[in-house]
Motif scaffolding. Structure first.
Motif, PDB file in Angstrom:
ATOM      1  N   LEU A  12      46.895  21.809  11.546  1.00 42.46           N
ATOM      2  CA  LEU A  12      46.188  20.850  12.163  1.00 42.46           C
ATOM      3  C   LEU A  12      44.965  21.080  12.839  1.00 42.46           C
ATOM      4  CD1 LEU A  12      46.204  17.755  12.799  1.00 42.46           C
ATOM      5  CD2 LEU A  12      47.439  18.374  15.018  1.00 42.46           C
ATOM      6  N   GLN A  13      43.663  20.775  12.512  1.00 44.92           N
ATOM      7  CA  GLN A  13      42.577  20.965  12.870  1.00 44.92           C
ATOM      8  C   GLN A  13      42.471  20.356  14.292  1.00 44.92           C
ATOM      9  OE1 GLN A  13      40.733  23.612  11.421  1.00 44.92           O
ATOM     10  NE2 GLN A  13      42.659  23.502  10.208  1.00 44.92           N
ATOM     11  N   SER A  14      41.120  20.397  14.856  1.00 41.79           N
ATOM     12  CA  SER A  14      40.893  19.806  16.211  1.00 41.79           C
ATOM     13  C   SER A  14      40.976  18.133  16.056  1.00 41.79           C
ATOM     14  CB  SER A  14      39.529  19.863  16.710  1.00 41.79           C
ATOM     15  OG  SER A  14      38.543  19.337  16.022  1.00 41.79           O
ATOM     16  N   SER A  15      41.081  17.628  15.055  1.00 35.29           N
ATOM     17  CA  SER A  15      41.095  16.299  14.695  1.00 35.29           C
ATOM     18  C   SER A  15      41.982  16.128  13.223  1.00 35.29           C
ATOM     19  CB  SER A  15      40.001  15.370  14.824  1.00 35.29           C
ATOM     20  OG  SER A  15      39.340  15.666  13.557  1.00 35.29           O
ATOM     21  N   VAL A  16      42.512  14.871  13.101  1.00 34.31           N
ATOM     22  CA  VAL A  16      43.239  14.680  11.788  1.00 34.31           C
ATOM     23  C   VAL A  16      42.386  14.517  10.691  1.00 34.31           C
ATOM     24  CG1 VAL A  16      44.482  13.072  10.431  1.00 34.31           C
ATOM     25  CG2 VAL A  16      45.226  13.722  12.824  1.00 34.31           C
ATOM     26  N   ASP A  28      45.866  16.641  -3.909  1.00 33.48           N
ATOM     27  CA  ASP A  28      45.844  15.244  -3.355  1.00 33.48           C
ATOM     28  C   ASP A  28      47.042  14.726  -2.483  1.00 33.48           C
ATOM     29  OD1 ASP A  28      47.827  15.501  -5.093  1.00 33.48           O
ATOM     30  OD2 ASP A  28      46.953  14.462  -6.782  1.00 33.48           O
ATOM     31  N   CYS A  29      47.663  15.736  -1.821  1.00 30.60           N
ATOM     32  CA  CYS A  29      48.355  15.414  -0.749  1.00 30.60           C
ATOM     33  C   CYS A  29      48.376  16.639   0.178  1.00 30.60           C
ATOM     34  CB  CYS A  29      49.784  15.023  -1.210  1.00 30.60           C
ATOM     35  SG  CYS A  29      50.668  16.418  -1.762  1.00 30.60           S
ATOM     36  N   PHE A  30      48.918  16.460   1.493  1.00 28.72           N
ATOM     37  CA  PHE A  30      49.206  17.821   2.252  1.00 28.72           C
ATOM     38  C   PHE A  30      50.027  17.698   3.131  1.00 28.72           C
ATOM     39  CE2 PHE A  30      46.074  15.185   4.585  1.00 28.72           C
ATOM     40  CZ  PHE A  30      46.349  15.315   5.890  1.00 28.72           C
ATOM     41  N   GLN A  31      50.557  18.607   3.948  1.00 27.86           N
ATOM     42  CA  GLN A  31      51.684  18.596   5.143  1.00 27.86           C
ATOM     43  C   GLN A  31      50.759  19.246   6.171  1.00 27.86           C
ATOM     44  OE1 GLN A  31      56.302  18.531   4.869  1.00 27.86           O
ATOM     45  NE2 GLN A  31      55.589  20.665   5.442  1.00 27.86           N
ATOM     46  N   CYS A  32      51.215  18.684   7.364  1.00 32.79           N
ATOM     47  CA  CYS A  32      50.785  19.286   8.818  1.00 32.79           C
ATOM     48  C   CYS A  32      51.979  19.063   9.911  1.00 32.79           C
ATOM     49  CB  CYS A  32      49.424  19.099   8.967  1.00 32.79           C
ATOM     50  SG  CYS A  32      49.300  17.325   9.447  1.00 32.79           S
ATOM     51  N   PHE A  33      51.785  19.684  10.805  1.00 35.23           N
ATOM     52  CA  PHE A  33      52.455  19.032  12.062  1.00 35.23           C
ATOM     53  C   PHE A  33      51.459  18.228  13.032  1.00 35.23           C
ATOM     54  CE2 PHE A  33      55.229  22.753  11.001  1.00 35.23           C
ATOM     55  CZ  PHE A  33      56.444  22.264  11.135  1.00 35.23           C
ATOM     56  N   LEU A  34      52.074  17.589  13.854  1.00 37.89           N
ATOM     57  CA  LEU A  34      51.415  16.626  14.934  1.00 37.89           C
ATOM     58  C   LEU A  34      51.665  17.342  16.162  1.00 37.89           C
ATOM     59  CD1 LEU A  34      50.498  13.003  13.692  1.00 37.89           C
ATOM     60  CD2 LEU A  34      48.970  15.024  13.704  1.00 37.89           C
ATOM     61  N   GLY A  35      51.857  18.529  16.478  1.00 39.59           N
ATOM     62  CA  GLY A  35      52.376  18.937  17.535  1.00 39.59           C
ATOM     63  C   GLY A  35      52.951  20.336  17.198  1.00 39.59           C
ATOM     64  N   ALA A  36      53.600  20.955  18.507  1.00 37.72           N
ATOM     65  CA  ALA A  36      54.306  21.972  18.229  1.00 37.72           C
ATOM     66  C   ALA A  36      55.607  21.951  17.381  1.00 37.72           C
ATOM     67  CB  ALA A  36      54.487  22.915  19.567  1.00 37.72           C
ATOM     68  N   PRO A  37      55.774  22.895  16.419  1.00 38.76           N
ATOM     69  CA  PRO A  37      57.183  22.596  15.701  1.00 38.76           C
ATOM     70  C   PRO A  37      58.462  22.860  16.414  1.00 38.76           C
ATOM     71  CG  PRO A  37      55.743  24.233  14.769  1.00 38.76           C
ATOM     72  CD  PRO A  37      55.010  24.052  15.936  1.00 38.76           C
ATOM     73  N   VAL A  66      53.655  14.449   7.214  1.00 42.64           N
ATOM     74  CA  VAL A  66      53.490  15.041   8.852  1.00 42.64           C
ATOM     75  C   VAL A  66      54.858  15.472   8.871  1.00 42.64           C
ATOM     76  CG1 VAL A  66      53.507  15.016  11.219  1.00 42.64           C
ATOM     77  CG2 VAL A  66      51.911  13.460   9.900  1.00 42.64           C
ATOM     78  N   HIS A  67      55.307  16.722   9.112  1.00 46.21           N
ATOM     79  CA  HIS A  67      56.785  17.428   9.477  1.00 46.21           C
ATOM     80  C   HIS A  67      57.131  17.178  10.913  1.00 46.21           C
ATOM     81  CE1 HIS A  67      60.446  19.771   9.034  1.00 46.21           C
ATOM     82  NE2 HIS A  67      59.870  20.117   7.744  1.00 46.21           N
TER      83      HIS A  67
END
Length: 220
Positions: A12-16, A28-37, A66-67
């Motif tokens: 995750l960068q500084s913004s989505v 054409d897709c990706f996965q990331c976290f929106l916080g600490a795992p 988003v995981h």
């Protein structure tokens, strides 16, 4: 939106919207976290970031997965409430970005029952697509075979709930021997017809039926 998409897990960068912009052009897709795992917190997004991210995902026809935090455990009655609250915020956040171009991936949990997980999910607003990930067969973790996964799906009310099959986990749990084509075909035959299925493509550092989670890059 095309039905088959492939992409990486990225940071995750500084913004989505900056995270989406960092995606390689051939994905054409990706996965990331929106916080600490390993924490329950979910990043609070600025309204402009939500709107810009939605526009970019739709214009590029890219799906953002988003995981959910690994710490969420809907199976354990002592931990389910805080986990459910974290998951609900994550679902609501991703659905605000897009109801069609996002999804949330969740580890099912441990030290509890399939019935308890289903009860928790049925009490929630599944506001974005949710994908339940199979486990590697270790300890008391749930989702080690297709029987458990089917049982959980059949007990949930929302058809926004699908499956995430991690190939390393499936191999290690003994759910599928990826060295044998017939075993892979059998797995595909057992997928539910009415639920979406996505994959985490990983090789395994350990042998078939080792029942431990040890990933290796694909091809290694």
């Amino acid at each position: 939106m095309s039905s088959n998409k492939i992409g990486p897990h990225i940071s995750l960068q500084s913004s989505v919207v900056e995270t989406i912009q960092s995606l390689p052009n051939d994905c054409d897709c990706f996965q990331c976290f929106l916080g600490a795992p390993i924490q329950y917190g979910v990043k609070t997004l600025a309204e402009k970031d939500i709107q810009d991210s939605q526009a970019l995902l739709h214009s590029k026809d890219v799906v953002m997965y988003v995981h959910a935090p690994y710490i969420i455990n809907l199976a354990n009655p002592e931990k389910a409430n805080v986990g459910r609250s974290s998951l609900q915020k994550l679902l609501d956040t991703t659905s605000r970005i897009s109801k069609t171009h996002t999804g949330v991936v969740l580890h099912i949990g441990a030290n509890g029952t399939i019935e308890h997980v289903a009860d928790q999910l049925n009490s929630m607003n599944i506001s974005a697509p949710l994908y339940l990930e199979n486990c590697a067969g270790e300890g008391t973790k749930l989702g080690k075979n297709m029987e458990e996964l089917h049982k959980l799906l059949e007990a949930t009310d929302s058809h926004h709930i699908g499956l995430c099959i991690d190939t390393c986990h499936a191999h290690s749990a003994g759910m599928t021997d990826f060295r044998e084509a017939s075993s892979v075909v059998k797995m595909f035959d057992e997928f539910p017809d009415d639920r979406k299925v996505m994959f985490h493509l990983n090789d395994s550092k350990v042998a078939y039926l080792a029942k431990v989670d040890r990933h290796m890059p694909v091809g290694r």
